[in-house]
Design an enzyme around this catalytic site. Structure first.
Site, PDB file in Angstrom:
ATOM      1  N   HIS A   1       9.052 -26.590 -47.083  1.00 32.26           N
ATOM      2  CA  HIS A   1       7.689 -26.850 -46.632  1.00 32.26           C
ATOM      3  C   HIS A   1       7.707 -28.139 -45.832  1.00 32.26           C
ATOM      4  O   HIS A   1       8.791 -28.685 -45.561  1.00 32.26           O
ATOM      5  CB  HIS A   1       6.713 -26.911 -47.811  1.00 32.26           C
ATOM      6  CG  HIS A   1       6.980 -28.029 -48.775  1.00 32.26           C
ATOM      7  ND1 HIS A   1       8.154 -28.145 -49.497  1.00 32.26           N
ATOM      8  CD2 HIS A   1       6.221 -29.100 -49.140  1.00 32.26           C
ATOM      9  CE1 HIS A   1       8.091 -29.220 -50.267  1.00 32.26           C
ATOM     10  NE2 HIS A   1       6.936 -29.821 -50.059  1.00 32.26           N
TER      11      HIS A   1
ATOM     12  N   HIS B   1       5.964 -31.217 -46.248  1.00 31.86           N
ATOM     13  CA  HIS B   1       5.671 -32.553 -46.748  1.00 31.86           C
ATOM     14  C   HIS B   1       6.792 -33.499 -46.319  1.00 31.86           C
ATOM     15  O   HIS B   1       7.959 -33.098 -46.220  1.00 31.86           O
ATOM     16  CB  HIS B   1       5.524 -32.536 -48.268  1.00 31.86           C
ATOM     17  CG  HIS B   1       4.204 -32.007 -48.723  1.00 31.86           C
ATOM     18  ND1 HIS B   1       3.987 -31.460 -49.975  1.00 31.86           N
ATOM     19  CD2 HIS B   1       2.994 -31.926 -48.077  1.00 31.86           C
ATOM     20  CE1 HIS B   1       2.729 -31.082 -50.086  1.00 31.86           C
ATOM     21  NE2 HIS B   1       2.108 -31.343 -48.954  1.00 31.86           N
TER      22      HIS B   1
ATOM     23  N   ASP C   1       8.598 -35.801 -47.571  1.00 29.38           N
ATOM     24  CA  ASP C   1       9.822 -36.038 -48.339  1.00 29.38           C
ATOM     25  C   ASP C   1      10.841 -34.916 -48.207  1.00 29.38           C
ATOM     26  O   ASP C   1      11.944 -35.013 -48.745  1.00 29.38           O
ATOM     27  CB  ASP C   1       9.500 -36.303 -49.817  1.00 29.38           C
ATOM     28  CG  ASP C   1       8.683 -35.208 -50.478  1.00 29.38           C
ATOM     29  OD1 ASP C   1       7.977 -34.469 -49.767  1.00 29.38           O
ATOM     30  OD2 ASP C   1       8.726 -35.090 -51.720  1.00 29.38           O
ATOM     31  N   HIS C   2      10.480 -33.863 -47.457  1.00 27.47           N
ATOM     32  CA  HIS C   2      11.405 -32.754 -47.248  1.00 27.47           C
ATOM     33  C   HIS C   2      11.837 -32.591 -45.789  1.00 27.47           C
ATOM     34  O   HIS C   2      12.761 -31.816 -45.524  1.00 27.47           O
ATOM     35  CB  HIS C   2      10.768 -31.447 -47.739  1.00 27.47           C
ATOM     36  CG  HIS C   2      10.589 -31.400 -49.218  1.00 27.47           C
ATOM     37  ND1 HIS C   2      11.382 -30.646 -50.062  1.00 27.47           N
ATOM     38  CD2 HIS C   2       9.715 -32.052 -50.025  1.00 27.47           C
ATOM     39  CE1 HIS C   2      11.000 -30.828 -51.308  1.00 27.47           C
ATOM     40  NE2 HIS C   2       9.991 -31.679 -51.309  1.00 27.47           N
TER      41      HIS C   2
ATOM     42  N   HIS D   1       2.886 -23.931 -54.470  1.00 27.20           N
ATOM     43  CA  HIS D   1       2.706 -25.348 -54.214  1.00 27.20           C
ATOM     44  C   HIS D   1       1.340 -25.547 -53.561  1.00 27.20           C
ATOM     45  O   HIS D   1       0.572 -24.577 -53.415  1.00 27.20           O
ATOM     46  CB  HIS D   1       3.849 -25.849 -53.315  1.00 27.20           C
ATOM     47  CG  HIS D   1       3.975 -27.328 -53.233  1.00 27.20           C
ATOM     48  ND1 HIS D   1       3.854 -28.153 -54.324  1.00 27.20           N
ATOM     49  CD2 HIS D   1       4.211 -28.157 -52.170  1.00 27.20           C
ATOM     50  CE1 HIS D   1       4.017 -29.407 -53.949  1.00 27.20           C
ATOM     51  NE2 HIS D   1       4.223 -29.435 -52.643  1.00 27.20           N
TER      52      HIS D   1
ATOM     53  N   ASP E   1       9.222 -27.355 -53.614  1.00 20.65           N
ATOM     54  CA  ASP E   1       8.381 -27.772 -54.728  1.00 20.65           C
ATOM     55  C   ASP E   1       7.620 -26.543 -55.234  1.00 20.65           C
ATOM     56  O   ASP E   1       7.113 -25.778 -54.430  1.00 20.65           O
ATOM     57  CB  ASP E   1       7.390 -28.812 -54.284  1.00 20.65           C
ATOM     58  CG  ASP E   1       8.036 -30.071 -53.715  1.00 20.65           C
ATOM     59  OD1 ASP E   1       9.282 -30.113 -53.599  1.00 20.65           O
ATOM     60  OD2 ASP E   1       7.308 -30.996 -53.346  1.00 20.65           O
TER      61      ASP E   1
ATOM     62  N   HIS F   1      14.391 -32.988 -57.787  1.00 22.71           N
ATOM     63  CA  HIS F   1      13.089 -33.393 -57.284  1.00 22.71           C
ATOM     64  C   HIS F   1      12.295 -34.161 -58.347  1.00 22.71           C
ATOM     65  O   HIS F   1      11.182 -33.806 -58.696  1.00 22.71           O
ATOM     66  CB  HIS F   1      12.283 -32.179 -56.790  1.00 22.71           C
ATOM     67  CG  HIS F   1      11.130 -32.568 -55.895  1.00 22.71           C
ATOM     68  ND1 HIS F   1       9.879 -32.853 -56.384  1.00 22.71           N
ATOM     69  CD2 HIS F   1      11.056 -32.716 -54.548  1.00 22.71           C
ATOM     70  CE1 HIS F   1       9.088 -33.164 -55.377  1.00 22.71           C
ATOM     71  NE2 HIS F   1       9.772 -33.091 -54.255  1.00 22.71           N
TER      72      HIS F   1
END
Length: 301
Positions: free
Chosen positions: A61, A63, A65-66, A136, A200, A259
């Protein structure tokens, strides 16, 4: 046959010893990268995974942090003189992400193919990749990476078909040679290798289905304690106990937790919670590596 390297185990915020989400699966001289959080380039170098050999990047996805490690990675590949194309796959919304990523990376000497993940499997080198939906806060997908294994070679059938011995090895490897085909000499396909990456996400039936009998499940374990269960439900994550329970339900062979929330500085309590449901659970750490091989009882003739 297949090497899995956990490059980053953090969620939201990187820590000095914990990069953000990334996993590498290497086979046949190529590597598939799953997620590309901050610190991925450093992690690739630190843990001995060649960035130059990347063939695909699979994003769960969008976000930060990815994905925020991706523009720099593209620039580095450019500086290395890469000319081979790179495929970047992700769920719905990829088109809106591709444009700023390309702008940040700047002109590149190689093509980047942006491919939206659906539900159909696709090839990534010798691997078959099957996306599946996660639960998510935004569109998110996990990936099951499968390395198939051909059936056992049958010398009696090869002899009966009059196939020269010199061609046997190539037929066993799946080639068509001099008018002969692998199906003339191979039995039914044997158990291959499957790695499933799911973060996530909340625990959900799609993860359990995708991970059924998998060799390795690497899954979201953001919260160590069920005291944070309401928070996990609110933000679309899992507790360590829930992840262990899903692994047990799916009958996976191995489980890596990953994670973690930045608030989780001691992995042992969460690991203990996961192990109550899945005793062989492993707390993933940056640099954790596993080499998977086909079942030894099925050694080819």
């Amino acid at each position: 046959m297949l090497t899995v390297t956990l490059l980053g185990t953090g969620g939201t915020q990187p820590l000095p010893d914990r990069a953000l989400a990334a996993l590498a699966v290497s086979v046949g001289g190529g590597t598939v990268l799953l997620d590309c959080g901050e610190g991925t380039q450093t992690a690739l170098r630190r843990w001995g995974v060649s960035a130059y050999r990347l063939t695909h990047v699979l994003l769960t996805h969008y976000h930060g942090d990815h994905i925020l490690g991706l523009p720099g990675l593209l620039q580095t590949l450019s500086s290395l003189g890469r000319t081979a194309p790179l495929t970047v796959t992700g769920p719905a919304g990829l088109e809106a992400v591709a444009a700023p990523m390309a702008a940040l990376a700047g002109p590149l000497p190689f093509a980047v193919h942006w491919q939206q993940a659906g539900t159909e499997p696709f090839a990534a080198g010798p691997l078959t990749v099957t996306p599946f939906p996660l639960e998510h806060r935004v569109p998110c997908c996990g990936y099951a990476l499968h390395l198939p294994r051909a059936g056992r070679f049958d010398p009696a059938r090869a002899k009966a078909a009059g196939i020269p011995v010199a061609l046997w090895r190539r037929l066993q490897a799946g080639e068509q040679v001099d008018g002969f085909t692998p199906d003339q000499v191979l039995g039914p396909p044997r158990r291959g290798l499957t790695v499933v990456y799911a973060t996530d996400t909340r625990p959900c039936p799609a993860v359990a289905k995708a991970a059924k009998d998998a060799d390795l499940l690497c899954m979201d374990a953001t919260y160590a304690d069920d005291a944070d269960l309401d928070k996990a439900k609110l933000y679309g994550h899992a507790t360590c106990r829930e992840t262990g329970a899903l692994a047990a339900e799916a009958g996976v062979r191995r489980l890596w937790l990953t994670h973690y929330s930045a608030a989780v500085t001691d992995l042992q309590p969460g690991l203990a919670a996961a192990q109550r449901a899945y005793p062989d659970a492993v707390a993933g750490t940056d640099g954790l590596r596993l080499e998977l091989d086909f079942d030894k009882e099925d050694e080819p003739t």
